[in-house]
Design an enzyme around this catalytic site. Sequence first.
Site: not given
Length: 417
Positions: A221, A332
């Site tokens: 990520e 997120e």
Amino acid sequence: MAGHIGLGRGLVAVLSLVACLSCAAAGGRSGGAEARQRLEVRRHLKRLNKTPVKSITSPDGDIIDCVHVSHQPAFDHPFLKNHTIQMRPTFHPEGLFDENKVTLHRKSPSIAQLWHQNGRCPEDTIPIRRTSRDDVLRASSVKRYGRKKHRSTPNPLSVDPDLLNESGHQHAIAYVEGDKYYGAKATINVWQPKIQQPNEFSLSQLWILGGSFGEDLNSIEAGWQVSPDLYGDNNTRLFTYWTSDAYQATGCYNLLCSGFIQINNAIAMGASIFPISNYDGSQYDINILVWKDPKEGNWWMQFGNDYVLGYWPSFLFSYLADSASMIEWGGEVVNSEPDGEHTSTEMGSGHFPEEGFSKASYFRNIQIVDGSNSLGAPKGIGAFTEQSNCYDVQNGNNGEWGQYFYYGGPGRNSNCR
């Protein structure tokens, strides 16, 4: 009678002595625990903060240590003891999106990191944000410092809404799955979303995923985040993350464990990004590319058009040692439901996608790397969010931005409680 009084006094004295001894024992136990914790924190800081060649104090208070490239935390890994650093990737992906095509919104001055204002790291060193004692003490334990909580990856293929919200993580993403992927790229709009609670965060990133969403999930990520818990402030910072077992025992943010091997002396992971976008004002974005070197098998990361940062060695992973099975791009947040209500922590700019350019946050030029090491537009792109009244996503496509989407939202509002 006097004998009784004397006996009573004696008994009180004995009981007081017993009480004092048990207090001292308890105090000794808690004092011992504190001493053990102090020692554990000190040892952890010694492992993380390598001896620098030079140190630079950033305007935001960070200390950036310039550490010799061969002394970085990666080499604490037992499998990397005799590792020969790969100083450049064998191949770059073909067909990088031509940024010169973007004429609609003139490019802003190039984005950099705040610490650059006070100096640069010399050749053969890498910049590492120094970890403080306070950083470690904010974590739930020394062992969990620098790690994400379990179940924080969005699974758009899950149909169980309880599972989606059980970790308090919420997402607004675009994704592709069903093929073999060897990398992903995106230009990500940079903002500074407001965070309601110190234990919450807001981030915008790409995910390169392999395996199932069970205990065996592999993930790489990269993006930007605001995380008061991790950094002790509300600055927008560049970050990376990796795990090979669904965030259980492996992996971490940035260089907070051994794994990622950095080769670049200009960009510090975990350092503040500057400047950032303003609502209805100047817009700034960053380019991130992660791809698998077809010859050596390592996963490389590039920041902007000029900075190849380093790589995750392929042996760190099981599924990603071969290829990824899903790519995700988007936002997120953690919704810790303070006072039993949805958090007002913002995602992206804190505004919904339909507000459009300079108001809502975007990802543009999203691409994947295929088996022939070529960059191209993803096919069959899907969109996913757990609660569209809180955070939403809208895909689009045009000649200048390629595949893009707007995403984000304010969290708590009259339709999101």
